[in-house]
Design an enzyme around this catalytic site. Sequence first.
Site, mmCIF file in Angstrom:
data_model
loop_
_atom_site.group_PDB
_atom_site.id
_atom_site.type_symbol
_atom_site.label_atom_id
_atom_site.label_comp_id
_atom_site.label_asym_id
_atom_site.label_seq_id
_atom_site.Cartn_x
_atom_site.Cartn_y
_atom_site.Cartn_z
ATOM 1 N N SER A 2 -48.087 36.743 -109.726
ATOM 2 C CA SER A 2 -49.310 36.163 -109.295
ATOM 3 C C SER A 2 -49.742 34.961 -109.981
ATOM 4 O O SER A 2 -49.040 34.814 -110.702
ATOM 5 C CB SER A 2 -50.504 37.167 -109.567
ATOM 6 O OG SER A 2 -51.171 36.994 -111.194
ATOM 7 N N LYS A 3 -50.467 34.434 -109.795
ATOM 8 C CA LYS A 3 -50.942 32.800 -109.708
ATOM 9 C C LYS A 3 -51.346 33.027 -111.390
ATOM 10 O O LYS A 3 -51.120 32.437 -112.280
ATOM 11 C CB LYS A 3 -52.080 32.692 -109.476
ATOM 12 C CG LYS A 3 -52.924 31.234 -110.368
ATOM 13 C CD LYS A 3 -53.824 30.911 -108.705
ATOM 14 C CE LYS A 3 -55.094 30.024 -109.094
ATOM 15 N NZ LYS A 3 -54.800 29.172 -110.947
ATOM 16 N N ARG A 4 -51.757 34.215 -111.828
ATOM 17 C CA ARG A 4 -52.460 34.200 -113.213
ATOM 18 C C ARG A 4 -50.845 34.207 -114.014
ATOM 19 O O ARG A 4 -51.104 34.129 -115.470
ATOM 20 C CB ARG A 4 -53.203 36.122 -113.292
ATOM 21 C CG ARG A 4 -55.342 35.525 -113.471
ATOM 22 C CD ARG A 4 -55.787 36.327 -112.914
ATOM 23 N NE ARG A 4 -55.081 38.276 -112.955
ATOM 24 C CZ ARG A 4 -55.821 38.164 -111.804
ATOM 25 N NH1 ARG A 4 -55.778 37.644 -110.779
ATOM 26 N NH2 ARG A 4 -54.991 39.174 -111.322
#
Length: 512
Positions: free
Chosen positions: A261-263
């Site tokens: 994910s982006k995180r």
Amino acid sequence: MDRKVRVRFAPSPTGPLHIGGVRTALYNYLFARRHGGDMILRIEDTDSQRFVPGAEEYINESLAWLGIKIDEGVREGGAYGPYKQSERRDIYREHVRMLLDAGKAYIAFDTPAELEATRAATPNFQYDASTRMNMRNSLAMDAEEVKALIEAGTPYVVRFLIEPGRDVEVNDLLRGKVTINSSILDDKVLYKSADDLPTYHLANIVDDHLMEVTHVIRGEEWLPSAPLHVLLYEAFGWADTRPDFVHLPLLLKPDGKGKLSKRDGDRLGFPVFPLEWHDPKSGAVSSGYRESGYLPEAVINFLALLGWNPGDDTEIMSMDELISKFSFDHCSRSGAKFAYEKGRWFNHEYLQKASDSELAELFKPVLRANGVNPDDFTDEYITRVVGLVKGRINFVADLWAQARFFFTAPGEYAEKDIRKRWKEDTPAIMTELVEVLKGLPSFVSAEAEPPVLAWVAEKGYHLGNVMNAFRLTLVGECKGPHIFDITELIGLDETVRRIERGIRNIQLPDVQ
Ligand code: GLU
């Protein structure tokens, strides 16, 4: 009949292109080129609610930076345009009409509030053969009423009429045959009168057909839509020219636990986007491979191997080599861990392969960012500096730490090196060194070194201490490339200036 291979990358401009999307685009491109086919870039912007300004430009710029060339698209043009779905409304309207006329779709007036109420009242509600006759649609209502509602401008949707109890076969080149029963599918919305736009499913199928796409290569997250798409091809009478499916496995977090994910990027300190992205709403900045100093060739090589291998353990491959080797036979069916450390390794390798002058160009913005005007130096100078230090870098930005002293004299001196190398008699020896250097017939590295070493030997000085003290005055610490390579580049005058500054400024630490 063998058709010319035609593939499409079909992103929705709802934000920056994620690195997983880049891999999908890359596999499409490699496959198309491998088979002498065409690569289409289609912008799927039918969801006006999720449209993000700048996202389309971002997609174009990312693909261009990475060297993924588009044959047909919004900017490239082509015989199958327009390539932006919001410009194809007439086409979709006509195709919705075709399905309605053939009795394969129907009109439904249920409002979002009504649907919500039904869902709340009916556990596991699904709009399908078992429920549709209780709803407000053209199958359940009489024709007059339907006509009147439409004429009054009542918003409606068109739903796909799914026949229950049928086995639907999806043939995926990677996963083989998957069969599901049509009863688990709902009557998907294909078109909304409110914005006169189709939904993803209809637009995607119609365009793939009209654009003569032969292979749909996309992320695994679209696999659940595939049975519906198979039924849509059939409903239109296009089953014979239906494209083959390839659903690529997910990119996983580096530890393999769940989807990347982006995180994860923010958390673990690596980019998950090809280019830096400035969110137009929040203003938040997400880092990109380009701005982090990756070479596009390294990113491509790294991504290509996340879920594919050439059948042997070759790792470094140019785009052309990837093209000549690519096939789905060596694609993995399980998710690929996003081993970003490996990305760094690839970048290091590609930096070593890049020419010094290419790297010099990439170094210029880094110099500027550090307050050095590259125009104050010749291209030859910057190029030679890069050649001396590039073996030590993983990123272009690392060049600054490795080479800053070629551009500015050291402002301070590392204390631990002073303690170790700057002795009581060092200033006097450095003063002598200046005279030795001034007397050298040549300042070329290989020619300057022997006389200096001879002088040290003749005087009986400690070679390590003299050379490291000398280095300390030039670099500010005891590291860097071969000392006479440094002096050759910065020249006699600057060398002397730095030694004299060192003599003035380097303080012997208090001996306790
Ligand atoms: N617009 C879809 C996306 O954003 C396309 C999926 C597909 O390739 O069919 O990925």
